[in-house]
Scaffold this motif. Structure first.
Motif, mmCIF file in Angstrom:
data_model
loop_
_atom_site.group_PDB
_atom_site.id
_atom_site.type_symbol
_atom_site.label_atom_id
_atom_site.label_comp_id
_atom_site.label_asym_id
_atom_site.label_seq_id
_atom_site.Cartn_x
_atom_site.Cartn_y
_atom_site.Cartn_z
ATOM 1 N N MET A 39 11.586 78.058 46.572
ATOM 2 C CA MET A 39 11.749 77.311 45.317
ATOM 3 C C MET A 39 13.001 77.715 44.557
ATOM 4 O O MET A 39 13.642 76.883 43.907
ATOM 5 C CB MET A 39 10.520 77.494 44.432
ATOM 6 C CG MET A 39 9.320 76.670 44.842
ATOM 7 S SD MET A 39 8.012 76.698 43.590
ATOM 8 C CE MET A 39 7.382 78.359 43.797
ATOM 9 N N THR A 40 13.379 78.974 44.622
ATOM 10 C CA THR A 40 14.537 79.428 43.853
ATOM 11 C C THR A 40 15.858 79.292 44.611
ATOM 12 O O THR A 40 16.918 79.222 43.983
ATOM 13 C CB THR A 40 14.366 80.897 43.423
ATOM 14 O OG1 THR A 40 14.044 81.696 44.579
ATOM 15 C CG2 THR A 40 13.264 81.031 42.392
ATOM 16 N N LEU A 41 15.809 79.238 45.936
ATOM 17 C CA LEU A 41 17.037 79.156 46.714
ATOM 18 C C LEU A 41 17.403 77.742 47.151
ATOM 19 O O LEU A 41 18.579 77.431 47.338
ATOM 20 C CB LEU A 41 16.953 80.059 47.947
ATOM 21 C CG LEU A 41 16.760 81.557 47.689
ATOM 22 C CD1 LEU A 41 16.881 82.340 48.991
ATOM 23 C CD2 LEU A 41 17.769 82.084 46.674
ATOM 24 N N ILE A 42 16.402 76.867 47.329
ATOM 25 C CA ILE A 42 16.679 75.516 47.805
ATOM 26 C C ILE A 42 17.581 74.722 46.855
ATOM 27 O O ILE A 42 18.522 74.063 47.302
ATOM 28 C CB ILE A 42 15.370 74.744 48.083
ATOM 29 C CG1 ILE A 42 14.820 75.145 49.458
ATOM 30 C CG2 ILE A 42 15.593 73.234 48.056
ATOM 31 C CD1 ILE A 42 13.582 74.405 49.860
ATOM 32 N N PRO A 43 17.335 74.722 45.533
ATOM 33 C CA PRO A 43 18.183 73.900 44.648
ATOM 34 C C PRO A 43 19.676 74.168 44.825
ATOM 35 O O PRO A 43 20.471 73.228 44.942
ATOM 36 C CB PRO A 43 17.699 74.291 43.246
ATOM 37 C CG PRO A 43 16.274 74.669 43.440
ATOM 38 C CD PRO A 43 16.252 75.378 44.766
ATOM 39 N N GLY A 44 20.053 75.435 44.871
ATOM 40 C CA GLY A 44 21.467 75.766 45.050
ATOM 41 C C GLY A 44 21.987 75.320 46.401
ATOM 42 O O GLY A 44 23.103 74.793 46.510
ATOM 43 N N ALA A 45 21.167 75.528 47.447
ATOM 44 C CA ALA A 45 21.582 75.137 48.797
ATOM 45 C C ALA A 45 21.801 73.631 48.898
ATOM 46 O O ALA A 45 22.702 73.170 49.608
ATOM 47 C CB ALA A 45 20.538 75.582 49.812
ATOM 48 N N LEU A 46 21.012 72.854 48.172
ATOM 49 C CA LEU A 46 21.106 71.401 48.244
ATOM 50 C C LEU A 46 22.359 70.854 47.567
ATOM 51 O O LEU A 46 22.915 69.845 48.007
ATOM 52 C CB LEU A 46 19.871 70.756 47.603
ATOM 53 C CG LEU A 46 18.539 70.906 48.349
ATOM 54 C CD1 LEU A 46 17.413 70.276 47.554
ATOM 55 C CD2 LEU A 46 18.631 70.253 49.730
ATOM 56 N N VAL A 47 22.812 71.495 46.506
ATOM 57 C CA VAL A 47 23.907 70.901 45.715
ATOM 58 C C VAL A 47 25.237 71.650 45.791
ATOM 59 O O VAL A 47 26.256 71.118 45.328
ATOM 60 C CB VAL A 47 23.497 70.776 44.224
ATOM 61 C CG1 VAL A 47 22.253 69.924 44.088
ATOM 62 C CG2 VAL A 47 23.286 72.149 43.587
ATOM 63 N N ASN A 48 25.258 72.863 46.346
ATOM 64 C CA ASN A 48 26.492 73.662 46.314
ATOM 65 C C ASN A 48 27.689 72.950 46.925
ATOM 66 O O ASN A 48 28.787 72.950 46.358
ATOM 67 C CB ASN A 48 26.277 75.012 47.013
ATOM 68 C CG ASN A 48 25.586 76.019 46.108
ATOM 69 O OD1 ASN A 48 25.509 75.828 44.900
ATOM 70 N ND2 ASN A 48 25.067 77.087 46.689
ATOM 71 N N GLN A 49 27.500 72.361 48.101
ATOM 72 C CA GLN A 49 28.617 71.672 48.742
ATOM 73 C C GLN A 49 28.992 70.398 47.994
ATOM 74 O O GLN A 49 30.171 70.043 47.885
ATOM 75 C CB GLN A 49 28.257 71.336 50.198
ATOM 76 C CG GLN A 49 28.099 72.556 51.093
ATOM 77 C CD GLN A 49 29.376 73.365 51.185
ATOM 78 O OE1 GLN A 49 30.439 72.854 51.519
ATOM 79 N NE2 GLN A 49 29.276 74.662 50.898
ATOM 80 N N LEU A 50 28.001 69.696 47.455
ATOM 81 C CA LEU A 50 28.269 68.479 46.695
ATOM 82 C C LEU A 50 29.074 68.793 45.436
ATOM 83 O O LEU A 50 29.960 68.022 45.030
ATOM 84 C CB LEU A 50 26.948 67.803 46.321
ATOM 85 C CG LEU A 50 27.034 66.486 45.526
ATOM 86 C CD1 LEU A 50 27.753 65.427 46.352
ATOM 87 C CD2 LEU A 50 25.640 66.006 45.139
ATOM 88 N N PHE B 256 33.197 67.904 42.589
ATOM 89 C CA PHE B 256 33.375 67.773 41.132
ATOM 90 C C PHE B 256 33.799 69.100 40.516
ATOM 91 O O PHE B 256 33.542 69.370 39.347
ATOM 92 C CB PHE B 256 32.059 67.310 40.495
ATOM 93 C CG PHE B 256 31.495 66.068 41.112
ATOM 94 C CD1 PHE B 256 31.933 64.824 40.717
ATOM 95 C CD2 PHE B 256 30.525 66.149 42.117
ATOM 96 C CE1 PHE B 256 31.414 63.667 41.297
ATOM 97 C CE2 PHE B 256 30.000 65.003 42.697
ATOM 98 C CZ PHE B 256 30.457 63.754 42.280
ATOM 99 N N SER B 257 34.455 69.933 41.314
ATOM 100 C CA SER B 257 34.843 71.267 40.864
ATOM 101 C C SER B 257 35.669 71.215 39.580
ATOM 102 O O SER B 257 36.593 70.414 39.440
ATOM 103 C CB SER B 257 35.655 71.953 41.966
ATOM 104 O OG SER B 257 36.044 73.245 41.562
ATOM 105 N N GLY B 258 35.286 72.068 38.612
ATOM 106 C CA GLY B 258 36.018 72.139 37.355
ATOM 107 C C GLY B 258 35.470 71.260 36.259
ATOM 108 O O GLY B 258 35.838 71.428 35.087
ATOM 109 N N THR B 259 34.584 70.326 36.591
ATOM 110 C CA THR B 259 34.021 69.437 35.575
ATOM 111 C C THR B 259 32.855 70.135 34.873
ATOM 112 O O THR B 259 32.208 71.018 35.448
ATOM 113 C CB THR B 259 33.527 68.126 36.194
ATOM 114 O OG1 THR B 259 32.432 68.427 37.088
ATOM 115 C CG2 THR B 259 34.635 67.441 36.972
ATOM 116 N N PRO B 260 32.570 69.742 33.622
ATOM 117 C CA PRO B 260 31.436 70.341 32.911
ATOM 118 C C PRO B 260 30.111 70.179 33.656
ATOM 119 O O PRO B 260 29.275 71.085 33.653
ATOM 120 C CB PRO B 260 31.418 69.579 31.577
ATOM 121 C CG PRO B 260 32.828 69.128 31.392
ATOM 122 C CD PRO B 260 33.330 68.815 32.765
ATOM 123 N N LEU B 261 29.928 69.011 34.305
ATOM 124 C CA LEU B 261 28.694 68.770 35.046
ATOM 125 C C LEU B 261 28.536 69.792 36.169
ATOM 126 O O LEU B 261 27.475 70.415 36.310
ATOM 127 C CB LEU B 261 28.690 67.358 35.629
ATOM 128 C CG LEU B 261 27.509 67.011 36.549
ATOM 129 C CD1 LEU B 261 26.197 67.068 35.782
ATOM 130 C CD2 LEU B 261 27.710 65.647 37.190
#
Length: 359
Positions: free
Chosen positions: A36-47, A51-56
């Motif tokens: 539960m704590t590791l999946i969210p980051g794994a799912l979106v890190n590459q995506l 958008f690197s550098g944006t507030p989002l």
């Protein structure tokens, strides 16, 4: 009065079964906390790189990174949920695990939260704290909300602070042992790293942490990721009949560590995953799949393994085909071959062996 052996053995067996069920339940709860704590980051890190550098991207990265350090707390509550404990009991377990996990360190500037903590210690204190909660039961009566969290914190959490350093040293020692594989010949290197990282990804150890600790890069990183991928696909395929679709996908989209409890209590499950991982480790080496210390240990999760292999290649059509073969086509084919061999032909493994409880 003499008690016959015939009467003693069943009692001993009964307690053995209860202890095994207790440990499996703790492992299941901890596994859920990890996923539960590791999946969210794994799912979106590459995506988020798009958008690197944006507030989002900054805010989403902050949230997914921060929750990884909440692993000990979420694991504690997950264990409590599996045992159907009260909120006070679950909270007491979570607090004891958190303070002794190593996710928080003291510095001159104050407290620093970083990483997930030492998962070996998290597991140990989950067992100790849960046993303590169940043993004390209703000892405190109406004062439970005041006294139980403090008692579990001081005893289980204090014990965890003592065991934290030795267990962290064990993790470091294992990392150093894995590092010796880099001196092997290329094919042996690929087979060894594929097999060992397929083991690490479903163990209480951090595959990513060990990869970064030994600075695993190049074809070694690619082989490690390929081994994890085929292990993920194999476990997902073998347990697909008894697990819901979300849990099946979580094996490779998230982390196969969701199977940690089953793997540790049914060691026979390591046979097909290790065979597949060693084969794919050699294939990845032959196809010159590469990676970085950060990407090694993720496998298919968040597409980190395959995307890193592509970005570190010459980006030719041959490289694209090799990445697809290594991280999608061949692992899928091999996973279903292993499923047929070990479940249909040899009948060593049953679907029920991979059923995930607590979902």
């Amino acid at each position: 009065m003499t008690i016959s052996a015939a009467k003693v053995i069943p009692v001993q067996k009964h307690y053995g079964v209860r202890i095994k069920k207790f440990i499996v339940a703790v492992l299941n709860g901890t596994s859920l906390g990890i996923v539960m704590t590791l999946i969210p980051g794994a799912l979106v890190n590459q995506l988020l790189l798009l958008f690197s550098g944006t507030p989002l991207a900054t805010n989403v990265s902050f949230m997914t990174t921060l929750i990884q350090s909440m692993l000990p707390i979420v694991a504690g509550f997950s264990v409590g949920q599996i045992f159907k404990l009260s909120a006070i009991d679950s909270g007491s377990i979570a607090l004891a695990i958190f303070v002794s996990s190593g996710a928080v360190t003291q510095t001159k500037a104050g407290l620093v939260i970083s990483g997930t903590g030492v998962i070996l210690n998290i597991l140990l204190i989950a067992v100790v704290a849960t046993a303590l909660v169940k043993a004390t039961g209703n000892m405190f009566g109406h004062l439970k909300i005041l006294l139980q969290p403090l008692m579990v914190l001081l005893i289980a959490g204090g014990f965890g602070l003592i065991t934290l350093t030795p267990l962290k040293a064990v993790q470091t020692l294992i990392g150093e042992t894995v590092a010796y594989a880099t001196d092997l010949t290329p094919l042996l290197l690929g087979a060894f790293l594929g097999g060992i990282f397929a083991f690490l990804i479903v163990s209480p150890l951090s595959s990513v942490g060990i990869a970064m600790a030994i600075n695993l890069t190049g074809v070694g990183s690619g082989a490690a990721n390929a081994g994890i991928v085929v292990a993920s696909f194999t476990l997902a395929a073998m347990g697909s009949r008894v697990n819901p679709i979300g849990a099946t996908l979580a094996h490779f989209i998230g982390s196969p560590k969701i199977q940690m409890a089953n793997m540790l209590t049914k060691p026979k499950l390591f046979i097909p995953t290790t065979i597949g991982a060693m084969i794919m480790g050699m294939v990845a080496t032959i196809l010159n799949m590469t990676g970085t210390p950060f990407s090694a240990g993720f496998g298919f999760s968040g597409l980190i393994g395959p995307l890193t292999a592509y970005t570190t290649s010459d980006k030719s059509l041959t490289a694209i085909v090799s990445v697809i073969l290594t991280f999608v086509i061949l692992p899928l084919v091999l996973s279903f071959l292993l499923k047929w061999l070990f479940m249909t032909k040899i009948k060593l493994i049953r679907s029920e062996d991979l059923k995930i409880t607590g979902l």
